[in-house]
Design an enzyme around this catalytic site. Structure first.
Site: not given
Length: 264
Positions: A14-15, A19, A141, A154
């Site tokens: 997920g880059s 972030i 998170s 989530y």
């Protein structure tokens, strides 16, 4: 500070933005060969251009993979069977009242946010242990500690990531491999920017007011009273990926702006 990553290969899922991209850029600055990941080739190419603009001459590759199912991890491990650093960053979020979250959403969130890291770690961890060195980082998170009522599904996945990472760390005893979790707080990324814009539109206010109200109502315990930048979060990720963090293992490290009201 030299993080000792020159010549290492680092995969960041997920880059293509936020972030993940900031972490990829930070790792590239430390001399790592960075593997970018996104769902579409055009997004990967755009991220690659941004990375090379920030770090001219960096060694960077890419692999398109959708982690909503097992095929995503299979595509990544087939293309890159050996990495030194794995940053499990890919994730999805969506505010939704608990009563309106169907079974399909619970499973979809768990598949992407948790099983992506489980599958990749299951493949790469044995190889790292065999070499005697490696880094696995789960980007969780603060929502994994203080579950947000507006997106409980989530928060559940973020708690699961912390548990998986701690369990995997126990499997690295006596090796040069570490597994840690980084817990960002509210961070201004592509998805959050859209979230704030949608919130402002629904309430008929500007985005600056929506952001201020968010920290008054949704995250009142924030000490910094603002969204962190992706780079601020990436700085901690890069450190944990490096050789200087060799005594940090099995830890859940917060870069949450003080949202979690705890001394440990």
């Amino acid at each position: 500070m030299d993080m000792g990553l020159t010549g290492k290969t680092a995969l960041v899922t997920g880059s293509t933005a936020g972030i993940g991209l900031a972490a990829a850029i930070g790792l590239a600055r430390e001399g790592a060969h960075v593997i970018l990941n996104g769902r579409k080739e055009e997004r990967i190419q755009r991220a690659k251009e941004q990375l090379l603009q920030a770090v001219p001459g960096a060694k960077v590759s890419g692999v398109a993979a959708d982690f909503s199912g097992a095929k995503g991890a299979e595509a990544v491990t087939r293309a890159f069977p050996d990495v030194d650093v794995l940053v499990n960053n890919v994730g999805i979020f969506e505010p939704k009242p608990f009563e309106q979250i169907p079974d399909e959403d619970w499973l979809r969130f768990f598949e992407t946010n948790v099983m992506s890291g489980v599958r990749l770690s299951r493949f790469y961890l044995p190889k790292m242990r065999a070499k005697g060195w490696g880094r696995i980082v789960f980007v969780s998170s603060e929502s994994g500690v203080q579950i947000p009522t507006e997106m409980i599904h989530y928060g559940m996945t973020k708690t699961a990531q912390i548990s998986v990472a701690r369990g995997l760390a126990e499997l690295t005893t006596g090796t040069g491999v570490t597994v840690n979790t980084v817990l960002p707080g509210p961070t201004f990324s592509e998805g959050v920017g859209q979230f704030v814009a949608d919130l402002a539109r629904s309430q008929g206010i500007d985005t600056k007011t929506a952001e201020r109200d968010f920290f008054i109502n949704a995250r009142p315990t924030s000490i910094i009273k603002r969204f962190a930048s992706s780079e601020e979060v990436a700085n901690l990720i890069v450190y944990v990926c490096g050789t200087k963090s060799s005594a940090t293992n099995g830890a859940a490290l917060r870069v949450d702006g003080g949202v979690v009201r705890a001394i440990l």
